[in-house]
Design a protein around this motif. Structure first.
Motif, short mmCIF file in Angstrom:
data_model
loop_
_atom_site.label_atom_id
_atom_site.label_comp_id
_atom_site.label_asym_id
_atom_site.label_seq_id
_atom_site.Cartn_x
_atom_site.Cartn_y
_atom_site.Cartn_z
N LEU A 119 4.82 -2.36 4.28
CA LEU A 119 4.35 -3.36 5.39
C LEU A 119 4.18 -4.43 3.48
O LEU A 119 4.12 -3.68 2.59
CB LEU A 119 3.50 -3.32 5.81
CG LEU A 119 3.83 -2.43 6.96
CD1 LEU A 119 2.39 -2.19 7.94
CD2 LEU A 119 4.34 -3.31 8.00
N PRO A 120 4.71 -5.53 3.50
CA PRO A 120 4.67 -6.81 2.82
C PRO A 120 3.19 -7.38 2.28
O PRO A 120 2.61 -6.89 3.85
CB PRO A 120 5.53 -7.61 2.93
CG PRO A 120 6.11 -7.77 5.01
CD PRO A 120 6.10 -6.57 4.58
N PRO A 121 2.32 -7.23 1.71
CA PRO A 121 1.51 -7.73 1.71
C PRO A 121 1.43 -8.79 2.17
O PRO A 121 2.49 -9.90 2.20
CB PRO A 121 1.11 -7.51 0.07
CG PRO A 121 2.25 -7.69 -0.27
CD PRO A 121 3.22 -7.13 0.42
N ILE A 122 0.37 -9.48 2.65
CA ILE A 122 0.17 -10.96 3.38
C ILE A 122 0.31 -12.10 2.46
O ILE A 122 0.41 -12.78 2.57
CB ILE A 122 -0.86 -11.07 4.29
CG1 ILE A 122 -1.13 -9.88 4.97
CG2 ILE A 122 -1.35 -12.70 5.02
CD1 ILE A 122 -2.40 -9.90 6.62
N ALA A 123 -0.26 -11.51 1.34
CA ALA A 123 -0.43 -12.66 -0.35
C ALA A 123 1.01 -12.74 -0.02
O ALA A 123 1.27 -14.17 -1.08
CB ALA A 123 -0.90 -11.51 -1.19
N ASP A 124 1.65 -12.91 0.10
CA ASP A 124 3.31 -12.91 -0.59
C ASP A 124 3.87 -14.21 0.59
O ASP A 124 4.34 -15.16 0.20
CB ASP A 124 4.00 -11.69 0.23
CG ASP A 124 4.47 -10.78 -0.33
OD1 ASP A 124 3.54 -10.51 -1.93
OD2 ASP A 124 5.56 -9.69 -0.99
N SER B 181 1.11 -1.53 -0.44
CA SER B 181 0.38 0.22 -0.20
C SER B 181 0.79 1.48 0.16
O SER B 181 1.60 1.40 0.97
CB SER B 181 -1.25 0.09 1.68
OG SER B 181 -1.53 0.75 1.24
N PRO B 182 0.83 1.92 -0.64
CA PRO B 182 1.20 3.24 -0.99
C PRO B 182 1.34 4.07 0.95
O PRO B 182 2.30 5.06 0.73
CB PRO B 182 1.00 4.72 -2.02
CG PRO B 182 -0.67 3.70 -2.71
CD PRO B 182 -0.25 2.56 -2.29
N LEU B 183 -0.04 3.80 1.35
CA LEU B 183 -0.27 4.43 3.09
C LEU B 183 1.08 3.93 3.80
O LEU B 183 0.87 4.71 4.80
CB LEU B 183 -1.40 3.98 3.03
CG LEU B 183 -2.54 4.52 2.09
CD1 LEU B 183 -4.06 4.09 2.39
CD2 LEU B 183 -2.49 6.12 1.46
N LEU C 212 -6.64 9.76 5.10
CA LEU C 212 -7.90 8.74 5.92
C LEU C 212 -7.25 7.57 5.79
O LEU C 212 -8.11 6.76 6.65
CB LEU C 212 -8.97 9.23 4.97
CG LEU C 212 -9.94 10.48 5.61
CD1 LEU C 212 -10.68 10.77 4.32
CD2 LEU C 212 -10.39 10.34 6.82
N GLY C 213 -6.12 7.39 5.14
CA GLY C 213 -5.84 5.63 5.07
C GLY C 213 -6.75 5.15 3.88
O GLY C 213 -7.01 3.88 3.71
N ILE C 214 -6.94 6.15 3.35
CA ILE C 214 -7.96 5.25 1.74
C ILE C 214 -7.34 5.30 0.70
O ILE C 214 -6.77 6.87 -0.14
CB ILE C 214 -9.09 6.13 1.66
CG1 ILE C 214 -10.33 5.27 3.11
CG2 ILE C 214 -10.43 5.50 1.12
CD1 ILE C 214 -11.60 6.43 3.12
N LYS D 245 -6.87 12.87 -3.33
CA LYS D 245 -6.03 12.26 -2.80
C LYS D 245 -4.84 12.40 -2.42
O LYS D 245 -5.21 11.27 -1.20
CB LYS D 245 -4.99 11.84 -4.58
CG LYS D 245 -5.52 11.59 -5.97
CD LYS D 245 -4.33 10.79 -6.54
CE LYS D 245 -4.78 10.21 -7.69
NZ LYS D 245 -3.53 10.13 -8.57
N ASP D 246 -4.91 13.79 -1.70
CA ASP D 246 -4.10 13.61 -0.46
C ASP D 246 -4.78 13.48 0.34
O ASP D 246 -4.48 13.20 1.97
CB ASP D 246 -3.23 15.36 -0.71
CG ASP D 246 -2.86 16.10 0.53
OD1 ASP D 246 -1.49 15.14 0.88
OD2 ASP D 246 -3.39 16.60 1.66
#
Length: 324
Positions: free
Chosen positions: A237-242, A231-233, A289-291, A283-284
């Motif tokens: 953090l790596p994706p759990i999908a990894d 996530s760009p936010l 908001l974490g979205i 976008k900013d």
């Protein structure tokens, strides 16, 4: 003769009605648009709606007014929007809870999430993060899974309550990882945070904007993000999908209208929403908001929701989840 005149009059009336409807659609919008938010003011969905509505209004040339109608897990506001006239002046900002998870948990909703709505746009996603206390022996998702497998039934996870996406995300993780972890529901993840920090809980899948401040303050550890990609936010953090291929869980946000919304109006709203989502200011604000802004066609949105609803329905059934 009278019958002929009657039929002629009917034909004229139909033509006038059709012309009036066509003119109304061509002039859309010519009055304020109501955007129903089926959750209380001040929450993530409400703040997203207010950020999006302002810029959408500029693109449409008419104000978009947010109308909070909370209650019944989003059911009250969703029902109101479903029963509104299909003229483009009442829209709904729906979420995973209202249109993916809700139908799986209750067969008694006053509306059908497919039949009673017109999909318009997938406007955003809010991923979650996998949180563990600092005293956890696991530094990665793989280490946590190995730790849980060595301690079946001895570990626990916190949620914001039965039937919430926080619980369902944990159950999806358990299912794919093949681990046995006990559920401890709280009335909101904020109430679980102190127990997480104290080391009394073993894991929780919290929303990124509410969980990351505790990670960056050094009070908790984050092992991964629930989106398929970084996530760009929280790019660190790596994706759990990894570790668990295909694992994904995000709260989505989407625009709907009532069933039967004319295609030209759907197109106008979709274009305005996508233009708003591409705006740097929007976008900013959403990043804070974490979205993550998305933007899609109505068809792509409908397919995404159908796939998402099927995934959560399977989890609800397989894991025997009830909304208490």
């Amino acid at each position: 003769m009278n019958r002929t005149r009657f039929l002629q009059g009917m034909a004229v009336a139909i033509c006038i009605a059709a012309s009036t409807a066509s003119f109304a659609q061509q002039g859309y919008p010519n009055k304020p648009i109501r955007l129903v938010v089926p959750f209380p003011a001040g929450g993530a969905t409400d703040l997203f709606a207010r950020t999006l509505s302002q810029k959408m209004g500029e693109k449409l040339g008419s104000s978009v007014v947010v109308d909070n109608k909370p209650g019944a897990g989003g059911g009250i506001g969703s029902d109101l929007a479903a029963k509104a006239p299909a003229d483009g002046y009442t829209l709904l900002l729906a979420t995973t809870s209202t249109h993916s998870i809700g139908p799986a948990l209750s067969a008694r909703l006053p509306y059908d999430t497919v039949r009673d709505f017109t999909p318009i746009d997938h406007v955003g996603n809010a991923p979650s993060i996998m949180l563990v206390p600092n005293n956890s022996p696991a530094k990665t998702v793989r280490e946590w899974i190995d730790y849980a497998r060595k301690n079946p039934g001895k570990l626990n996870y916190a949620s914001s309550g039965n039937g919430t996406i926080v619980q369902l995300t944990a159950e999806l993780f358990k299912s794919q990882a093949g681990v046995f972890v006990t559920h401890i529901p709280y009335k909101g993840t904020a109430l679980a945070i102190p127990d997480m920090i104290a080391g009394n809980l073993d894991v929780m899948f919290d929303s990124l904007p509410t969980g990351m401040p505790h990670v960056r303050d050094g009070r908790l550890r984050a092992l991964g993000v629930t989106s398929l990609k970084r996530s760009p936010l929280a790019p660190e953090l790596p994706p759990i999908a990894d570790t668990l291929p295909g694992f994904e869980s995000s709260t989505w946000f989407g625009l709907y209208g009532p069933k039967g919304l004319p295609a030209d109006i759907v197109g106008r709203i979709n274009t305005a929403a996508n233009q708003a989502l591409a705006d740097p200011e929007v976008k900013d604000k959403l990043a804070r908001l974490g979205i993550e802004p998305v933007g899609s066609t109505p068809q792509q949105f409908a397919k995404m929701v159908a796939d998402d609803a099927a995934k959560w329905k399977k989890i609800v059934i397989d894991r025997k989840i009830v909304n208490e």
